[in-house]
Design an enzyme around this catalytic site. Structure first.
Site, mmCIF file in Angstrom:
data_model
loop_
_atom_site.group_PDB
_atom_site.id
_atom_site.type_symbol
_atom_site.label_atom_id
_atom_site.label_comp_id
_atom_site.label_asym_id
_atom_site.label_seq_id
_atom_site.Cartn_x
_atom_site.Cartn_y
_atom_site.Cartn_z
ATOM 1 N N CYS A 93 0.916 -1.203 0.134
ATOM 2 C CA CYS A 93 0.088 -0.039 0.001
ATOM 3 C C CYS A 93 0.866 1.283 0.085
ATOM 4 C CB CYS A 93 -0.890 -0.090 1.216
ATOM 5 S SG CYS A 93 -1.907 1.450 1.261
ATOM 6 N N GLU A 98 -8.991 34.431 0.437
ATOM 7 C CA GLU A 98 -9.350 33.189 0.050
ATOM 8 C C GLU A 98 -9.774 33.338 -1.576
ATOM 9 O OE1 GLU A 98 -9.133 29.376 -1.212
ATOM 10 O OE2 GLU A 98 -8.347 30.159 0.984
ATOM 11 N N CYS A 124 2.799 23.126 4.278
ATOM 12 C CA CYS A 124 2.610 21.738 4.311
ATOM 13 C C CYS A 124 3.837 21.164 3.241
ATOM 14 C CB CYS A 124 1.443 21.233 3.594
ATOM 15 S SG CYS A 124 1.022 22.009 1.953
#
Length: 403
Positions: A56, A288, A360
């Site tokens: 996986c 945004e 991130c």
């Protein structure tokens, strides 16, 4: 001191690396490489909790204990900083998300002659590993794997199917692509899937765009005590614990700033925390580009008495200029993986004194951080975050202040 053949670190893609620079799959620090090339397991090598580990592609580091996982997350962040010459005054402890806490995931399904398969793709392949267990997913999401597999077996179209799962306030939100609802029976089966499994929402794309099939009440997600409408496919932090850790850091590090800009604000993950835990008169502008997220933020912000304001703007094409940034005491930004090169250039040219940067991607963060440092900022606080447990995906939250 490490000896010949001893694994001393983990590379970016998960291989163990010896002091001599040899990459060894399936090895962690403390392991040794035998003469025949095999791995002699050390104290930090553990048995993977998932039977699918290896094939996986969802996890790369289940054979490492928490000490090694935390070191890997920290070293990825500090390594990226070092390559750009960035020094940090205070490095806070790594945050690792616990098992079974992932509240969003994209699974892949395929209708087969014998039924269907559903799970993550194999590493470096389009092959789907049929998921019978998953120690990463929240139990409410994993519980859907059986019912979804049965539904795909009956109604999946030709080719692959994507199942996007998100845990909302009302329960699981499921969006399926490439599913053919031919006839009344298929439509009723979709509604039965939603009803019997307590779905908050079921959306299906039959090739003509996503349609909501089931949503008994408006789907929302609570952010720092404020319910916010959750548009289909909207971005959320992968785990609640990591979200709360990063939001707590943001609240503490922003300090007493009374006017704050939250750039790439999304639904308001950080903005609403800055409001509910900050000074009573603090105001936050959430900027945004995604229209659905912007409208959800705007609607929730309307319930804050004018303290949360919304601006629809693409910060890649039209970053806030220094004259606009002058209105704020501090700025928080949480950009996509590409970073915020254009916006950071304007921040660097401004007179802002405090910038909180959530990332991130340590590489794009370090590039942007270098620009800030070149223009008089110091990285005063840094926390590495591993919310994608057992994966090589690493995040961070950092504070920059004018020297």
């Amino acid at each position: 001191m490490s000896g010949p053949g001893e694994i001393v670190r983990i590379a970016a893609r998960g291989d163990g690396v010896t002091a001599e620079g040899r990459h060894v799959a399936g090895a962690v620090p403390g392991d040794r490489v035998a003469a025949d090339g095999g791995v002699l397991e050390g104290a930090h090598h553990v048995t993977a909790p998932c039977p699918h580990f290896g094939p996986c592609g969802g996890c790369q580091l289940q054979h490492a204990d928490d000490t090694v996982l935390a070191d890997f997350v920290r070293d990825r962040v500090l390594g990226a900083a070092a390559r750009q010459g960035i020094e940090t005054l205070e490095i806070l402890p790594v945050h690792l998300s616990p098992p079974a806490t992932r509240r969003r995931a994209s699974l892949h399904g395929l209708r087969t002659a014998k039924g269907a398969v559903l799970g993550f793709r194999a590493g470096g392949s389009h092959r789907i590993v049929d998921m019978k267990a998953c120690p990463v997913l929240h139990e409410q999401l994993f519980a859907l794997s059986g019912p979804l597999r049965a539904f795909i077996a009956a109604h999946g179209g030709k080719g692959g199917i994507e199942a996007r799962l998100t845990l909302a306030d009302q329960g699981p939100d499921v969006a399926l692509t490439n599913v053919a609802l031919d006839g009344l029976a298929a439509t009723e089966a979709a509604l039965d899937l939603a009803r019997e499994n307590g779905l908050a929402r079921l959306s299906i794309d039959q090739g003509y765009g996503t349609e909501t099939m089931w949503e008994p009440e408006p789907v929302s997600v609570t952010l720092s005590g404020i319910p916010v409408d959750l548009p289909p496919g909207a971005f959320l932090q992968a785990t609640i614990d990591a979200q709360e850790r990063m939001a707590s850091d943001a609240i503490a590090w922003i300090g007493d700033a009374s006017v704050v800009a939250d750039l790439f604000a999304g639904l308001g993950t950080f903005a609403f925390g800055l409001l509910t835990a900050g000074p009573a008169k603090r105001k936050v502008l959430g900027v945004e580009a995604d229209r659905a997220a912007h409208l959800a933020f705007k609607a929730a912000g309307a319930r804050t008495g004018g303290r949360a304001l919304a601006l629809h703007r693409d910060l890649f094409r039209a970053p806030l200029q220094p004259s606009e940034l002058a209105r704020f005491d501090a700025v928080l930004l949480d950009p996509p993986r590409a970073g915020a090169k254009a916006q950071v250039a304007e921040i660097a040219a401004s007179e802002l004194a405090r910038v909180l940067y959530v990332s991130c991607n340590p590489a794009s963060w370090a590039r942007d951080a270098a620009r800030l440092v070149e223009n008089g900022f110091r990285c005063t606080k840094l926390r590495p975050v591993g919310q994608f447990r057992w994966s090589t995906h690493v995040e961070l939250v950092s504070l920059f202040e004018r020297a």
